[in-house]
Design an enzyme around this catalytic site. Sequence first.
Site, mmCIF file in Angstrom:
data_model
loop_
_atom_site.group_PDB
_atom_site.id
_atom_site.type_symbol
_atom_site.label_atom_id
_atom_site.label_comp_id
_atom_site.label_asym_id
_atom_site.label_seq_id
_atom_site.Cartn_x
_atom_site.Cartn_y
_atom_site.Cartn_z
ATOM 1 N N ASN A 112 0.854 -1.185 0.000
ATOM 2 C CA ASN A 112 0.000 0.000 0.000
ATOM 3 C C ASN A 112 0.894 1.240 0.000
ATOM 4 O O ASN A 112 2.051 1.182 0.419
ATOM 5 C CB ASN A 112 -0.886 0.004 1.252
ATOM 6 C CG ASN A 112 -1.848 1.183 1.278
ATOM 7 O OD1 ASN A 112 -2.492 1.490 0.280
ATOM 8 N ND2 ASN A 112 -1.947 1.855 2.411
ATOM 9 N N HIS A 114 0.801 5.259 1.427
ATOM 10 C CA HIS A 114 0.072 6.108 2.373
ATOM 11 C C HIS A 114 0.660 7.512 2.327
ATOM 12 O O HIS A 114 1.891 7.674 2.330
ATOM 13 C CB HIS A 114 0.187 5.537 3.784
ATOM 14 C CG HIS A 114 -0.568 6.328 4.801
ATOM 15 N ND1 HIS A 114 -1.944 6.294 4.906
ATOM 16 C CD2 HIS A 114 -0.147 7.208 5.747
ATOM 17 C CE1 HIS A 114 -2.328 7.089 5.866
ATOM 18 N NE2 HIS A 114 -1.266 7.671 6.394
ATOM 19 N N SER A 141 4.693 7.043 2.172
ATOM 20 C CA SER A 141 5.321 5.785 2.584
ATOM 21 C C SER A 141 4.716 4.621 1.814
ATOM 22 O O SER A 141 3.495 4.529 1.699
ATOM 23 C CB SER A 141 5.088 5.530 4.081
ATOM 24 O OG SER A 141 5.496 6.617 4.881
ATOM 25 N N ASP A 150 -2.072 0.824 8.285
ATOM 26 C CA ASP A 150 -0.947 1.737 8.053
ATOM 27 C C ASP A 150 0.222 1.490 8.997
ATOM 28 O O ASP A 150 0.985 2.405 9.304
ATOM 29 C CB ASP A 150 -1.406 3.200 8.156
ATOM 30 C CG ASP A 150 -2.451 3.563 7.122
ATOM 31 O OD1 ASP A 150 -2.431 2.978 6.033
ATOM 32 O OD2 ASP A 150 -3.300 4.430 7.417
#
Length: 221
Positions: A112, A114, A141, A150
């Site tokens: 992912n 972020h 990030s 996260d």
Amino acid sequence: MAARARCRLVVLISGRGSNLQAIIDAVRAGQVPAEIAAVVSNRPDAAGLSRAREAGLPVEAVDHRAYASREEFDRALQERIDRHRPDLVVLAGFLRILGTRFIEHYEGRLVNIHPSLLPAFPGLDTHARALAAGVRRHGASVHFVTNEVDCGPLIVQASVPVLPGDTPASLAERVLSEEHRIYPLAIRWFAEGRLSIKDGRVLLDGARRPEQGLDIPPPEE
């Protein structure tokens, strides 16, 4: 992890797909040894699906509103993804919280991006929160996904200065440029078989990197 000749990606989106476009461009330019096997959205009207179609990519829509629970949606989404036999599942602006079973199914191959310098500002409204906190630097990030939102092991970060007079929108624009730069980089490292995880931290080429080593400066003009 053995190097792959062509890493198969499935990219999940919910919106306009600007990070998807950065990945498409990097793959087309030969910067990432991968192929995008499919683009999947939880929103059938997501603008990013049009980007994918224009690039000639297979598209799928799994509308979360059609399912009575997160678990049912996760199962349907997983089934659709697995049809494309991905090596890596890439969350690129995918705005759904995923359940434990889904995340564990793709453990070590689910990433992912972020819009903050994690662990600072997990969750939503990161740019406004960064401004309210008075930080001098903000950024983005890329991380592996775990069951804590996260909080997964960091792969790479990039930072931008917070300037006088910044608004959430102006700060978001500068951060987004960095997202477009570092997400293809992280995918390239994975596709080349260069990433591993040991004791909850990401290794690049088998080496444990200092936290400051995660911050990749932009190329010189």
